[in-house]
Structures are given as C-alpha cells and as structure tokens.
Design an enzyme around this catalytic site. Structure first.
Site: not given
Length: 256
Positions: A154-156
């Site tokens: 994931h990222c943001t």
C-alpha cells in the site's frame, strides 16, 4: 484459510473487502495469467494506508492470513499515520510523494494549478516510478519470491505507487494489459478521499490528484516500452526478475 472454502471457482471470492478503516483494499486474485492459469486468491492484496484499521478490521486481516505489509509511503506520510499490526511483518519501501511537492512548488511561484497541470504532474510522477523508484519495486519482487505468505502492499491512497506495483506484478504473471488497466481503474469506484485533504487547491485539480486515469499508468508503461524495450526486459534488466524468478513467481501465485 477458511475464507477460501465457501466459494465456487466460477464466482471466486470478493475482490473488494469490507474494511471500515480503509476504502481501497482489494485482492489481485482471479485474473487470468500465463497458460490460462488464474492468479491465486487471498495471496496478494493492494490497499490504501492501514493506520485507520478498526479492531474488527484487524480481525478480518488475520482471517485473510495477511502476514506481511509493504508500505510505499514516504517518511513524513508514514510517520504521520504510523501503524503496527500484530502478527504482520512490516516492510517500508519508501517512495516520496513527488507530485505533491511539485504542485506546491508551482503554487509557490504564484501559478494557479489547472487540471491539465495536474495530469502532467501525475504522468511525470509515474515516469519517475519507472526510473527513480525501480529499487523499491525490485525489493517488492524479492519479498514476493522469498515467500508466498499473504501480503498487502500500500501507499497513502493505494492508487499510484500501489497501482504501478500491482500492474508490474500482474504483468509479470502474464495478465494482459487491458485487464491490468481495468484493475488499476477500480480505484475510482472504491477509494474515498479523506475529508479536508488538500482543500487549498481547486476541486477540478483535486479530482485529478485523488483519482486515477489511464493516461497515468500509460505514461509509466510507455516509458517501460520506450526506454527498456518492454515489460519483459524491464523485469529482467532493471528489477532483477529473470526467467527463473518469473517461473518461480508463477509457481507461487498462479493456480495450477
């Protein structure tokens, strides 16, 4: 894993999962890859950041058997919304969010950002993934080859850094580009922008920055094609995923 037992192969498990604290958590399983084999369900998950997971969410994550979290957020992002999940190994592979920085630089020069500027910034960001951030994506493949323990990356927002990572994995498994693009664009149906994010910018710009467009992923894939001669060469020469590693990857993540 109990979640797999109640699904007939014809329908397959649900792709999007009912978490309360994230909106863009989904399974990469079920797509058809090399040799007509399906990507295994409940092995590879992509998501927005996991700092908001509720206790019930954490129980669902445990039910899914998720054992690793790969976090592509930059240092300030991950520090602002840090998390630790019991029983989940944490692997930070930081990619700084350059599009935000460039947008701020443009605004500081007194220029009002337009939707067109935002699209150009996003495309530039995606080209940067291919060149500047290759070591992080190479590391992701090393992790996936080391073990097929269920993994979430994931990222943001789970749309750009995560979107390119998902595209690379699916392409390495032989999933056709149009299907990869379809998976990429699912963000627009799922992801909900947090209230108050970037409220200084015009709404037309925010709509570009907080959603995905074919032109973004295309910018990265065209760079791969033009600068490296295609995904295959990029995987081998830049990410270190040679023919043997690709075979290993297929063995781990495709349903025989």
């Amino acid at each position: 894993m109990p979640l797999q037992q109640h699904h007939t192969p014809s329908t397959g498990p649900s792709r999007s999962l009912p978490f309360a604290g994230v909106t863009n958590f989904r399974d990469l399983g079920g797509y058809t890859g090399h040799g007509g084999q399906q990507v295994k369900w409940r092995r590879l998950f992509r998501s927005d950041h996991l700092a908001g997971l509720t206790a019930q969410d954490q129980a669902l994550l445990a039910d899914l058997g998720v054992a690793r979290a790969v976090d592509f957020r930059g240092q300030a992002e991950s520090a602002a919304y840090a998390y630790r999940l019991p029983g989940v190994a944490y692997h930070p592979l930081a990619i700084e969010p350059t599009v935000v920085q460039r947008a701020l630089e443009l605004q500081r020069t007194g220029r009002q950002l337009t939707a067109q500027d935002a699209v150009a910034l996003m495309q530039e960001t995606y080209r940067g993934f291919v060149h500047d951030n290759a070591p992080r994506f190479a590391e992701l493949f090393r992790l996936l080859l080391a073990s097929d323990a269920p993994t979430v990356f994931h990222c943001t927002a789970g749309k750009d850094r995560t979107g390119f990572a998902a595209a690379l994995i699916l392409l390495a498994l032989g999933v056709p580009r149009d299907v990869v693009m379809h998976d990429y664009l699912l963000t627009n149906a799922l992801y909900q922008r947090p209230p108050g994010m970037g409220s200084q910018a015009p709404e037309e710009v925010l709509r570009v920055l907080w959603r995905v467009q074919e032109e973004f992923l295309d910018a990265a894939l065209h760079t791969v094609d033009n600068d490296y001669g295609g995904v295959q060469t990029y995987l081998v020469d830049v990410l270190g995923v040679d023919a043997a590693a690709q075979k290993e990857l297929a063995g781990r993540y495709l349903q025989p």
